[in-house]
Write a protein that holds these residues in place. Structure first.
Motif, PDB file in Angstrom:
ATOM      1  N   GLY A 137       0.824  -1.199   0.000  1.00  0.00           N
ATOM      2  CA  GLY A 137       0.000   0.000   0.000  1.00  0.00           C
ATOM      3  C   GLY A 137       0.864   1.257   0.000  1.00  0.00           C
ATOM      4  O   GLY A 137       0.584   2.214  -0.710  1.00  0.00           O
ATOM      5  N   ARG A 140       2.197   2.252  -3.419  1.00  0.00           N
ATOM      6  CA  ARG A 140       1.311   3.024  -4.293  1.00  0.00           C
ATOM      7  C   ARG A 140       1.577   4.508  -4.081  1.00  0.00           C
ATOM      8  O   ARG A 140       1.642   5.289  -5.018  1.00  0.00           O
ATOM      9  CB  ARG A 140      -0.165   2.698  -4.014  1.00  0.00           C
ATOM     10  CG  ARG A 140      -1.102   3.317  -5.020  1.00  0.00           C
ATOM     11  CD  ARG A 140      -2.557   2.919  -4.810  1.00  0.00           C
ATOM     12  NE  ARG A 140      -3.366   3.311  -5.968  1.00  0.00           N
ATOM     13  CZ  ARG A 140      -4.674   3.124  -6.073  1.00  0.00           C
ATOM     14  NH1 ARG A 140      -5.331   2.521  -5.087  1.00  0.00           N
ATOM     15  NH2 ARG A 140      -5.337   3.512  -7.146  1.00  0.00           N
ATOM     16  N   ASN A 141       1.733   4.886  -2.831  1.00  0.00           N
ATOM     17  CA  ASN A 141       2.037   6.271  -2.501  1.00  0.00           C
ATOM     18  C   ASN A 141       3.400   6.688  -3.067  1.00  0.00           C
ATOM     19  O   ASN A 141       3.529   7.720  -3.721  1.00  0.00           O
ATOM     20  CB  ASN A 141       2.029   6.412  -0.969  1.00  0.00           C
ATOM     21  CG  ASN A 141       2.282   7.820  -0.503  1.00  0.00           C
ATOM     22  OD1 ASN A 141       3.282   8.423  -0.869  1.00  0.00           O
ATOM     23  ND2 ASN A 141       1.389   8.361   0.300  1.00  0.00           N
ATOM     24  N   LEU A 144       3.423   6.942  -6.904  1.00  0.00           N
ATOM     25  CA  LEU A 144       2.577   8.047  -7.366  1.00  0.00           C
ATOM     26  C   LEU A 144       3.366   9.344  -7.209  1.00  0.00           C
ATOM     27  O   LEU A 144       3.509  10.121  -8.154  1.00  0.00           O
ATOM     28  CB  LEU A 144       1.335   8.106  -6.478  1.00  0.00           C
ATOM     29  CG  LEU A 144      -0.025   8.487  -7.028  1.00  0.00           C
ATOM     30  CD1 LEU A 144      -0.901   9.018  -5.914  1.00  0.00           C
ATOM     31  CD2 LEU A 144       0.038   9.465  -8.175  1.00  0.00           C
ATOM     32  N   ASP A 381      -3.272   8.914   1.278  1.00  0.00           N
ATOM     33  CA  ASP A 381      -4.503   8.241   0.856  1.00  0.00           C
ATOM     34  C   ASP A 381      -5.776   8.963   1.291  1.00  0.00           C
ATOM     35  O   ASP A 381      -5.738   9.856   2.135  1.00  0.00           O
ATOM     36  CB  ASP A 381      -4.499   6.764   1.253  1.00  0.00           C
ATOM     37  CG  ASP A 381      -4.735   6.554   2.733  1.00  0.00           C
ATOM     38  OD1 ASP A 381      -5.773   6.998   3.248  1.00  0.00           O
ATOM     39  OD2 ASP A 381      -3.869   5.929   3.378  1.00  0.00           O
ATOM     40  N   TYR A 412      -5.540   9.164  -2.941  1.00  0.00           N
ATOM     41  CA  TYR A 412      -5.701   7.958  -3.748  1.00  0.00           C
ATOM     42  C   TYR A 412      -6.304   6.889  -2.847  1.00  0.00           C
ATOM     43  O   TYR A 412      -6.146   6.938  -1.623  1.00  0.00           O
ATOM     44  CB  TYR A 412      -4.349   7.472  -4.290  1.00  0.00           C
ATOM     45  CG  TYR A 412      -3.372   7.171  -3.189  1.00  0.00           C
ATOM     46  CD1 TYR A 412      -2.601   8.176  -2.631  1.00  0.00           C
ATOM     47  CD2 TYR A 412      -3.278   5.882  -2.654  1.00  0.00           C
ATOM     48  CE1 TYR A 412      -1.752   7.914  -1.579  1.00  0.00           C
ATOM     49  CE2 TYR A 412      -2.424   5.617  -1.603  1.00  0.00           C
ATOM     50  CZ  TYR A 412      -1.668   6.633  -1.067  1.00  0.00           C
ATOM     51  OH  TYR A 412      -0.839   6.377  -0.010  1.00  0.00           O
ATOM     52  N   VAL A 415      -4.713   0.236  -0.962  1.00  0.00           N
ATOM     53  CA  VAL A 415      -4.458  -1.088  -1.521  1.00  0.00           C
ATOM     54  C   VAL A 415      -4.878  -2.097  -0.461  1.00  0.00           C
ATOM     55  O   VAL A 415      -4.485  -1.977   0.698  1.00  0.00           O
ATOM     56  CB  VAL A 415      -2.963  -1.279  -1.839  1.00  0.00           C
ATOM     57  CG1 VAL A 415      -2.711  -2.657  -2.434  1.00  0.00           C
ATOM     58  CG2 VAL A 415      -2.481  -0.192  -2.782  1.00  0.00           C
ATOM     59  N   ARG A 487       5.494  -1.378 -10.315  1.00  0.00           N
ATOM     60  CA  ARG A 487       5.144   0.028 -10.512  1.00  0.00           C
ATOM     61  C   ARG A 487       3.989   0.169 -11.488  1.00  0.00           C
ATOM     62  O   ARG A 487       3.045   0.928 -11.251  1.00  0.00           O
ATOM     63  CB  ARG A 487       6.361   0.841 -10.998  1.00  0.00           C
ATOM     64  CG  ARG A 487       7.372   1.123  -9.893  1.00  0.00           C
ATOM     65  CD  ARG A 487       8.428   2.160 -10.320  1.00  0.00           C
ATOM     66  NE  ARG A 487       7.895   3.497 -10.419  1.00  0.00           N
ATOM     67  CZ  ARG A 487       8.442   4.593  -9.882  1.00  0.00           C
ATOM     68  NH1 ARG A 487       9.560   4.515  -9.186  1.00  0.00           N
ATOM     69  NH2 ARG A 487       7.895   5.771 -10.047  1.00  0.00           N
ATOM     70  N   LEU A 490       0.620  -0.765 -10.065  1.00  0.00           N
ATOM     71  CA  LEU A 490       0.035   0.138  -9.074  1.00  0.00           C
ATOM     72  C   LEU A 490      -0.271   1.530  -9.622  1.00  0.00           C
ATOM     73  O   LEU A 490      -0.901   2.334  -8.952  1.00  0.00           O
ATOM     74  CB  LEU A 490       0.969   0.267  -7.866  1.00  0.00           C
ATOM     75  CG  LEU A 490       1.196  -1.014  -7.054  1.00  0.00           C
ATOM     76  CD1 LEU A 490       2.157  -0.748  -5.911  1.00  0.00           C
ATOM     77  CD2 LEU A 490      -0.108  -1.577  -6.531  1.00  0.00           C
ATOM     78  N   ILE A 491       0.211   1.827 -10.830  1.00  0.00           N
ATOM     79  CA  ILE A 491       0.016   3.177 -11.338  1.00  0.00           C
ATOM     80  C   ILE A 491      -1.003   3.222 -12.465  1.00  0.00           C
ATOM     81  O   ILE A 491      -1.509   4.273 -12.813  1.00  0.00           O
ATOM     82  CB  ILE A 491       1.368   3.790 -11.817  1.00  0.00           C
ATOM     83  CG1 ILE A 491       1.329   5.318 -11.781  1.00  0.00           C
ATOM     84  CG2 ILE A 491       1.723   3.343 -13.219  1.00  0.00           C
ATOM     85  CD1 ILE A 491       1.489   5.909 -10.434  1.00  0.00           C
ATOM     86  N   ILE A 499      -7.269  -0.815  -5.012  1.00  0.00           N
ATOM     87  CA  ILE A 499      -6.543  -1.907  -5.645  1.00  0.00           C
ATOM     88  C   ILE A 499      -6.605  -3.103  -4.705  1.00  0.00           C
ATOM     89  O   ILE A 499      -6.205  -3.014  -3.548  1.00  0.00           O
ATOM     90  CB  ILE A 499      -5.067  -1.539  -5.895  1.00  0.00           C
ATOM     91  CG1 ILE A 499      -4.975  -0.407  -6.923  1.00  0.00           C
ATOM     92  CG2 ILE A 499      -4.286  -2.761  -6.373  1.00  0.00           C
ATOM     93  CD1 ILE A 499      -3.559   0.056  -7.206  1.00  0.00           C
ATOM     94  N   LYS A 574      -1.036   7.936 -14.555  1.00  0.00           N
ATOM     95  CA  LYS A 574      -1.809   6.882 -15.220  1.00  0.00           C
ATOM     96  C   LYS A 574      -1.905   7.127 -16.719  1.00  0.00           C
ATOM     97  O   LYS A 574      -1.782   6.208 -17.525  1.00  0.00           O
ATOM     98  CB  LYS A 574      -3.212   6.866 -14.622  1.00  0.00           C
ATOM     99  CG  LYS A 574      -4.182   5.975 -15.313  1.00  0.00           C
ATOM    100  CD  LYS A 574      -5.612   6.282 -14.885  1.00  0.00           C
ATOM    101  CE  LYS A 574      -6.103   7.566 -15.517  1.00  0.00           C
ATOM    102  NZ  LYS A 574      -7.551   7.783 -15.291  1.00  0.00           N
TER     103      LYS A 574
END
Length: 634
Positions: A137, A140-141, A144, A381, A412, A415, A487, A490-491, A499, A574
RNA sequence: GGGCCCGUGGCCUAGCAUGGAUCAGGGCGUCAGCCUGCGGAGCUGAAGAUCAUGGGUUCAAGUCCCAUCGGGCCCGCCA
């Protein structure tokens, strides 16, 4: 850049025609038609005009069409007025081929824009509590924030990357109590990283122990207070622990290609008097009050307009809440206060850059400028949305004007773990398809473990294809593949989608994945290697590219900067991930249908080689913006 | 109770801020094919979608508005 020119050509000539036809000029944007027969760009302004004047759209489109002239030297090859009222434009491909390929074939900065020139931005991301290892999780941060920093830099923003280290919260007290009073050994078991050990062992077990031995909670409070006050022994010990964990966490961040400019330790916000300064300001402006009765008696609270409850920022025992310390930090980021911090180099990062941090006491005289940004982006998040809104609200009050454009919360979704993966990890889960991760409850999968699993899989696959390569090379390559797999995974989707991470599914390296794109790039590289010739595009050979798959690839390449612009304006990596995927798909389609090295026609062969080279260059740049590598072979 | 977000084929997802064209794109999975041409982590094809439901706005709604249902999150003297 060349597709942008085409778009401008279309827009300008339509505007001119509208004026010539004596129709009202309404703002419009050329868009891409749904089918290739309709050309490359389409204008539907006739509908809007017709609607406004009560006319038939087709008649309006015809009227515009009658006045439409294709300017000399433009990229428009032809246009056509179509059924309900569209005006469709075809691009002059030979020219687009030539311009697009000559721009993109080698240039390192192809697609870069200067929209951020003179704009100072700070991006805060990662900011994981220094008492545990990063789980998926957190990644993801990290990616990003890291991708956004790369994209903003590419568009000439002056970017600094910050990582906030909360070294004085309760969760730090937890592991300190564990080490000092419960007797956890300071050394992790052999072969285990210290951050994993703190998170997986000490932190989780402490949270179980509190339930059985409530007296430990007293210890926790005591320790917290000592950390807050900076009293010698315990505070110093806590500092050592947190710095050690941070170093280990950074290893994981570097592993996925994320680097930072400055670590902001929360404790220094108190130490430098920055908190006090902000506290006084807020008190003097009447933004906060000391409660004299009720259950929040003796707490300092802030009340938000239109909100029921007040928010405690200073507890009755004098300690500060989390949000309290975030206010001065946010004020510092946006330049509302002078920089009170001292800095020193924390560590030299594997990419060669220096990572600075705030320090106690005296730092170096010479250091880069941090904070004081025109735009502060906080990557965290969505569960923090409310708090971030409060901070933004407070900043606005302090500044006396709206600050939403300057202080941006990039939220965001979280996860979670799939039921299958949770089962495999031995985590109990009832009746649900997925389970939210929780550091405290031990419900998570560490990022390093995911990367190791991906590495192992990638190693096997790479070895199959490159049996003669050295172990070193294989592991090196496998790592690059593993990182791109994680990567990209997750992006690629929107920020507002949860996710549900499934380890087994993530090990599939086919389809819409990072490795799929790396594979296409490796194929292209192989062609270029074998061609062994300097690619060269000329107006002459460019016109030999005429297969639909060739033109499609050229078109995509020529649109790169438009995607860069979109990704920048929307802070949306993205967009570029999807672009990279469509490039790869498009290349594979071309590859399937058009021999490059075997092509008999010399001009055509050369043109195709340049197309392959351009593709290779643009994927590489795109991947670079997303923090992924494009090896020559995988 | 108040607030935020999501809901597109078996599963995941794009498109939604700027509403438009009788194929709503991809991927996973399933099934059937494709190499004596540059890397099969590939390519082609098939089956599979009441775009959650009901209203509304509009010449036109997956996209905008309202309501309902389902799922997630936030609302702590935790961070």
């Amino acid at each position: 850049m060349s597709f942008r020119e085409f778009r401008e050509d279309v827009k300008r000539s339509v505007e001119l025609a509208i004026r010539e036809a004596g129709l009202p000029l309404i703002d419009f944007e050329p868009s891409e038609p749904p089918r290739p027969e309709f050309g490359e760009l389409s204008v539907n302004v006739a509908f809007t005009i017709a609607n406004k004047l009560g006319l038939n759209p087709l008649e309006v489109a015809k009227a515009i069409g009658n006045e439409l002239k294709v300017p000399k030297g433009s990229l428009i090859s032809s246009f056509e007025v179509c059924r309900p009222g569209y005006i469709n434009f075809k691009v002059r491909y030979p020219d687009l081929n030539y311009r697009s390929l000559s721009e993109s074939i080698l240039k390192e900065d192809y697609g870069s824009l200067n929209i951020g020139r003179g704009k100072r931005v700070c991006v805060e991301h990662t900011s994981v509590n220094p008492n545990k290892a990063l789980h998926v999780g957190h990644i993801r941060n990290v990616i990003l924030g890291d991708s956004i920093h790369r994209i903003l830099k590419f568009t000439e923003h002056d970017v600094q990357v910050l990582n906030y280290i909360d070294d004085s919260g309760l969760q730090i007290a937890d592991i300190v109590v564990g080490f000092k009073y419960v007797g956890f050994p300071l050394e992790p078991p052999k072969g285990e990283k210290f951050d994993h050990y703190c998170g997986d062992e000490v932190y989780v077990k402490m949270n179980e122990l509190y339930k059985i031995q409530p007296e430990l909670i007293m210890k926790q409070k005591e320790v917290l207070k000592e950390i807050d006050e900076g009293r010698l022994d315990i505070a110093k010990f806590a500092q050592e622990i947190t710095r050690k964990v941070v170093r280990e966490q950074l290893e994981t961040c570097w592993r996925v290609g994320a680097y930072y400019d400055c670590l902001n330790f929360e404790s220094h916000i108190i130490e430098t008097g920055l908190w006090e300064k902000l506290f006084n300001q807020m008190r003097d402006k009447g933004m906060i009050q000391l409660e004299t009765e009720g259950k929040l008696v003796r707490c300092w609270v802030i009340k938000m307009e239109g909100e029921e409850d007040e928010k405690v920022i200073k507890r009755s025992d004098g300690t500060l809440t989390y949000i309290a310390k975030d206010i001065p930090y946010a004020a510092w980021k946006t330049g509302l206060v002078e920089d009170p911090f001292q800095y020193n180099v924390f560590v030299k990062q594997p990419n060669g850059s220096e990572l600075w941090s705030t320090v106690s006491g005296k730092g170096r005289d010479l250091h880069p400028d941090f904070g004081n940004a025109d735009l502060a982006i906080t990557v965290i998040d969505v569960r923090q949305s409310r708090l971030q809104k409060i901070i933004s609200y407070i900043l606005s009050l302090l500044k006396g004007e709206k600050i939403e454009k300057k202080y941006v919360h990039l939220g965001y979704e979280v996860v979670s773990l799939s039921r299958r993966t949770a089962d495999e990890l031995g985590i109990m889960i009832e009746e649900k398809d997925f389970i939210h991760m929780s550091g405290r409850k031990g419900i998570y999968i560490n990022a390093d473990d995911v990367l190791d699993a991906l590495h192992k899989k990638a190693y096997e696959e790479t070895k199959k294809r490159n049996p003669k390569e050295s172990e070193d090379w294989l592991h090196n390559t496998a790592e690059k593949v593993a990182v791109s797999a994680l990567r990209f995974d997750l992006i690629k989707q929107d920020l507002d989608k949860i996710i549900v991470f499934d380890l087994r599914e993530s090990l599939n390296l086919e389809g819409e994945t990072g490795p799929y794109i790396q594979y296409a790039h490796a194929r292209a590289s192989s062609i270029i290697r074998k061609a062994d010739i300097e690619p060269e595009i000329t107006a002459d050979n460019a016109s030999t590219l005429d297969h639909p798959t060739e033109l499609n690839l050229v078109k995509l390449i020529s649109k790169f900067d438009l995607y860069v612009e979109e990704a920048t304006k929307n802070l949306s990596p993205k967009t570029l991930a999807r672009y990279a995927y469509s490039l790869a798909t498009s290349f594979n389609a071309f590859y399937e249908k058009n021999p490059v090295l075997q092509e008999k026609d010399e001009k055509k062969r050369m043109a195709r080689i340049t197309l392959v080279q351009a593709f290779k260059n643009v994927v590489r740049i795109t991947f670079d913006l997303l923090g992924m590598e494009t090896p020559e072979r995988i």
